[in-house]
Enzyme design. Sequence first.
Site, PDB file in Angstrom:
ATOM      1  N   LYS A  52       0.620  -1.127   0.174  1.00 28.07           N
ATOM      2  CA  LYS A  52       0.472  -0.059  -0.263  1.00 28.07           C
ATOM      3  C   LYS A  52       0.872   1.473  -0.344  1.00 28.07           C
ATOM      4  O   LYS A  52       0.226   2.594  -0.266  1.00 28.07           O
ATOM      5  CB  LYS A  52      -0.683  -0.177   0.788  1.00 28.07           C
ATOM      6  CG  LYS A  52      -1.906  -0.799   1.258  1.00 28.07           C
ATOM      7  CD  LYS A  52      -3.137  -0.815   0.299  1.00 28.07           C
ATOM      8  CE  LYS A  52      -4.147  -0.205  -0.312  1.00 28.07           C
ATOM      9  NZ  LYS A  52      -4.128  -0.347  -1.461  1.00 28.07           N
TER      10      LYS A  52
HETATM   11  N1  PMP Z   1      -3.265  -6.562   1.081  1.00 28.24           N
HETATM   12  C1  PMP Z   1      -2.577  -6.147   2.520  1.00 28.24           C
HETATM   13  C2  PMP Z   1      -2.326  -7.131   3.637  1.00 28.24           C
HETATM   14  C3  PMP Z   1      -3.360  -4.850   2.678  1.00 28.24           C
HETATM   15  O1  PMP Z   1      -3.766  -4.532   2.975  1.00 28.24           O
HETATM   16  C4  PMP Z   1      -4.530  -4.702   1.240  1.00 28.24           C
HETATM   17  C5  PMP Z   1      -5.084  -2.810   1.520  1.00 28.24           C
HETATM   18  N2  PMP Z   1      -5.956  -3.032   1.742  1.00 28.24           N
HETATM   19  C6  PMP Z   1      -4.410  -5.667   0.187  1.00 28.24           C
HETATM   20  C7  PMP Z   1      -3.728  -6.996   0.449  1.00 28.24           C
HETATM   21  C8  PMP Z   1      -5.239  -5.405  -1.238  1.00 28.24           C
HETATM   22  O2  PMP Z   1      -5.205  -4.328  -1.424  1.00 28.24           O
HETATM   23  P1  PMP Z   1      -5.601  -3.156  -2.451  1.00 28.24           P
HETATM   24  O3  PMP Z   1      -6.067  -2.305  -2.083  1.00 28.24           O
HETATM   25  O4  PMP Z   1      -4.111  -3.103  -3.802  1.00 28.24           O
HETATM   26  O5  PMP Z   1      -6.619  -4.454  -2.716  1.00 28.24           O
END
Ligand code: PMP
Length: 340
Positions: A52
């Site tokens: 992120k």
């Molecule tokens: N894995 C973790 C540990 C996250 O914190 C997030 C984001 N909320 C994601 C995956 C998913 O990423 P994205 O928001 O780009 O879909």
Amino acid sequence: MAESANPASSLSPDMPAAIGHTPLIRLRRASEATGCDIYGKAEFMNPGGSVKDRAALAIINDAERRGTLRPGGTIVEGTAGNTGIGLTLVANARGYRSVIVMPETQSREKIEFLSMIGADLRLVPARPFRDPGNYVHVSRRLAEETGGVWANQFDNTANREGHRHTTAPEIWDQMGGRIDAFTCSCGTGGTLAGVTLGLEDCAKQAGVARPRVVLADPEGSGLYGWVKTGDLSISGSSVTEGIGQSRVTGNLEGLHFDDAVRIPDPEALEQIYDLLIHEGLSVGGSAGINIAAAIRVARAMGPGHRIATILCDGGARYQSKLFNPEFLRAKDLPVPGWLA
Ligand code: PMP
């Protein structure tokens, strides 16, 4: 300003420039078990410890370009934690303040880290998206009331554009353009959609077909049903944090994925314990969902294929949960041998 500037081998002028350019690591046991080459993008190596950081930097860069975020300004966001960490660190580096709204159910480690790095942290009870008390809506209202800039990571496509222009070409280059499939879970959809679009760009430029893209969904998320049948049907639940979604976010809009797999928690957790104890890589639950999905895709495609996935964050962020026998037993989840 570039989303991320310098390769790891060169000097970074500041912290934001050190975001991205993460290693792509061959996952030995997943590869050997399937006869494929499965690679994990080590996003836990970003300065804020997760994938992120890229979205945070892309959103702040975009707000600066638009002129909405000005010196001394405040960025406000609702987050499961990792985006809040990325935003706060980039805000610190650029002279902004951050207000971070987070459901109180998220891991203690993320909550404590956000306080430690200087976020103005507001914990709220966990509520579904349709409830006005949901953390996303609380953050939007806070931004409106205080004149802060709302990052709006779910619907702000600066998020996916960041991944389109950094994560995707990095994976493409690291794999020498030889990539058959990509698996990824989804919270905002920024990573999944951005990497999909970016791989499409790279494939087009190379005159080849886009790699197969498969959504990796936890139980309790509606996206598996959305990809499979067009229905956002939800069943079950998951202890993973930051992933799973009940709606088609702005970042997912217009995207087409080739398939979806739904991964139960025990299957994902087995992968993160296995990776830690046999390959020395400590990752969180969403990385486990991603790896389990890559293995399923590898088995379906057959030996000899090259598959990439995302190692979203590190295991230390979930020490009190996924690596805590008491928590695991309370959730009826298996406790790995060395922790029992
Ligand atoms: N894995 C973790 C540990 C996250 O914190 C997030 C984001 N909320 C994601 C995956 C998913 O990423 P994205 O928001 O780009 O879909």
